[in-house]
Design a protein around this motif. Structure first.
Motif, PDB file in Angstrom:
ATOM      1  N   SER A   7       3.505   1.710   2.974  1.00 29.69           N
ATOM      2  CA  SER A   7       4.298   0.512   2.718  1.00 29.69           C
ATOM      3  C   SER A   7       5.252   0.227   3.871  1.00 29.69           C
ATOM      4  CB  SER A   7       5.064   0.633   1.395  1.00 29.69           C
ATOM      5  OG  SER A   7       5.813   1.832   1.343  1.00 29.69           O
ATOM      6  N   TRP A  36       0.909  -3.040  -3.124  1.00 28.99           N
ATOM      7  CA  TRP A  36       1.878  -1.953  -3.188  1.00 28.99           C
ATOM      8  C   TRP A  36       2.647  -1.926  -4.504  1.00 28.99           C
ATOM      9  CZ3 TRP A  36       1.701   2.274  -0.576  1.00 28.99           C
ATOM     10  CH2 TRP A  36       0.967   2.298   0.614  1.00 28.99           C
ATOM     11  N   TRP A  41       9.156   0.116   2.771  1.00 34.64           N
ATOM     12  CA  TRP A  41       8.932  -1.280   3.150  1.00 34.64           C
ATOM     13  C   TRP A  41      10.161  -1.810   3.903  1.00 34.64           C
ATOM     14  CZ3 TRP A  41       4.890  -4.652   0.753  1.00 34.64           C
ATOM     15  CH2 TRP A  41       4.961  -5.978   1.222  1.00 34.64           C
TER      16      TRP A  41
END
Length: 387
Positions: free
Chosen positions: A22, A70, A347
Motif C-alpha cells: 500500500s 487495499w 499509504w
C-alpha cells in the motif's frame, strides 16, 4: 495541467513486499496528482498486482482501483473480538512495544484467517493432503485473488492500451526468471498471480504448461528489465522499493529476522543501478568514439563492429528511488500484516515520500552527468539541501 518532463518514457517500477504494497499505492497517488502518468509499469509480486490495477484502469480511475483493492484485503481482524481489538489499539499510545504487540497480533490473525478477497487458509493443511495438487503445495487458496483482479482490472485495456506492462516470475522447473510483457504476451490474471505465487503460502501458477513462482525468489525488482529494454529511450524511472537495503544492526533475534528480510528482498537495487551507470558510461564513450570514425568506414563494417555500434547511445536516465523504511515496531511480520490501520499508515507514508521527492525540481530535470545517469533518494536529497 503541469508540463510533462522532457523524457521519452516515464517508468514506474514496483518491488514485491506483500502488505507493504500500500506504500506503492500512496506513491502512485502523488504521481497521479502531479500528472506524472507512466508509459510503462512493471512489478514483482504485490508490485505486479498494483501494476495491474494501474495499467488496467483509465488514469482518472486508477487511484480508486488501488483504494478498492487495499480496502478489500484489509478487513477487521477475522474472528477477533472487537472489544479486545479496541483495547489493544488504545495501548498503542503506550509506545513502540505495545504497537509492536498489536501488529504481531494482527499478523497472526492474517496467518490464521487469510486476507479477504486475496487468500484464504485451506480447510485441510497441505501435509495432510494428497501429493500432486495445489492443496498439498500451499497453505492458502488464492482463488479469491483471481476474482478480485478480474473485478478491478480491465485486462483488455492492459493488452490494447498505450501503457506497456510487465510482471516477473520464476519458472519452477528450470529456475529461470521470466517476464510476462505486453510486448510479447497477452496478459491475464494468471500472469499477475504467477508473479506473486510465493511458496509455501501460495501455490505455483500454471501458464502454457509451465509452473511459476514469485519473481522475488530471483529478483525482487523489475529495474534491470526496463533499463535494458530496446530501443533505449530517455527515461524517468520511479523505483519503489518496499525493503530498505540500509538499516541498523539488529540487537535481538526478532530484529535480526526483520533485518534478514530487508536484506534478502531489497534485491540489491543500488548495485543494479551502479552497474547500469557503468554500462551507460561505456555506451556514451563508444558513441563519441564512433562519431570520429568516417562514415565510409562504418558502411562496410563487419558484424562485430556493427554489434558495438548497436550498443552505443547517449540516452538520459533519471532513476528516482522511493524506499519504504519500516518502523521499529513493525517486525518481521510486516509483509503479512494486513490490517486497515497499518495499510493507511503505509499509504500515507508513500504519498508523503513521493510528494516531498517531487518538491525537488532537479528530480524532473534530465541528467547532466557525464554518463547521463542521475539517481535520487529522498534522504540524500534532504541531506544535500541542508549542506
Amino acid at each position: 495541467m503541469p508540463k510533462r518532463p522532457p523524457f521519452e518514457r516515464i517508468a514506474l517500477l514496483l518491488q514485491g513486499g506483500g502488505a507493504l504494497g500500500s506504500y506503492q499505492a500512496g506513491v502512485y497517488q502523488a504521481l497521479a496528482e502531479a500528472e506524472l502518468h507512466p508509459d510503462w509499469v512493471a512489478g514483482i509480486s504485490i508490485g505486479a498486482i498494483n501494476s495491474a490495477l494501474i495499467a488496467g484502469n483509465p488514469p482518472e480511475k486508477r487511484v480508486d482501483a488501488l483504494r478498492s483493492f487495499w480496502e478489500a484485503v484489509t478487513a477487521p481482524l477475522p474472528g477477533f473480538p472487537a472489544m479486545v481489538s479496541s483495547m489493544m489499539g488504545a495501548m498503542v499510545g503506550n509506545g513502540d512495544l505495545a504497537h509492536g504487540w498489536l501488529n504481531q497480533t494482527r499478523a497472526f490473525s492474517t496467518l490464521m484467517g487469510g486476507a479477504p478477497d486475496f487468500f484464504s487458509p485451506r480447510p485441510i493443511p497441505p501435509f495432510l493432503s494428497a501429493a500432486g495438487g495445489a492443496a498439498a503445495e500451499s497453505f492458502y487458496d488464492v482463488s479469491p485473488l483471481k476474482l478480485t483482479l478480474e473485478r478491478l482490472v480491465d485486462f483488455d485495456r492492459i493488452n490494447a492500451g498505450p501503457m506497456r506492462f510487465s510482471v516477473g516470475a520464476v519458472n519452477v522447473r528450470t529456475g529461470n526468471f521470466a517476464y510476462f510483457d505486453t510486448a510479447t504476451h497477452v496478459i491475464a490474471a494468471e500472469h499477475v498471480m504467477a508473479s506473486g505465487a510465493l511458496p509455501p503460502g501460495f501455490p505455483a501458477v500454471e501458464i502454457d504448461g509451465e509452473s511459476y513462482w514469485d519473481g522475488g525468489l530471483v529478483s525482487n525488482t523489475p529495474l534491470q528489465w526496463v533499463l535494458d529494454s530496446r530501443p533505449r529511450q530517455d527515461t524517468l524511472a520511479f523505483q519503489v522499493d518496499l525493503w530498505s537495503a540500509k538499516g541498523e544492526f539488529p540487537t535481538d533475534l526478532a530484529s535480526q529476522d526483520s533485518r534478514l528480510k530487508d536484506i534478502r528482498f531489497s534485491s540489491r537495487t543500488r548495485a543494479a543501478t551502479d552497474q547500469f551507470r557503468k554500462n551507460q558510461s561505456l555506451r556514451r564513450a563508444l558513441r563519441q568514439l564512433i562519431e570520429h570514425v568516417p562514415k565510409a568506414a562504418l558502411a562496410n563494417a563487419d558484424p562485430d563492429v556493427l554489434a558495438l555500434i548497436a550498443e552505443a547511445d547517449d540516452k538520459i536516465h533519471n532513476i528516482v528511488h522511493l524506499i519504504y523504511r519500516s518502523k521499529s515496531y513493525e517486525g518481521s511480520s510486516k509483509d503479512y500484516e494486513f490490517s486497515r490501520a497499518t495499510m493507511e499508515e503505509h499509504w500515507a507514508s508513500g504519498y508523503e515520500d513521493a510528494s516531498l521527492t517531487l518538491s525537488y525540481p532537479e528530480v524532473l530535470r534530465p541528467a547532466e552527468t557525464p554518463d547521463g545517469v542521475a539517481t535520487f533518494d529522498l534522504a540524500e536529497l534532504a541531506m544535500r539541501k541542508r549542506s
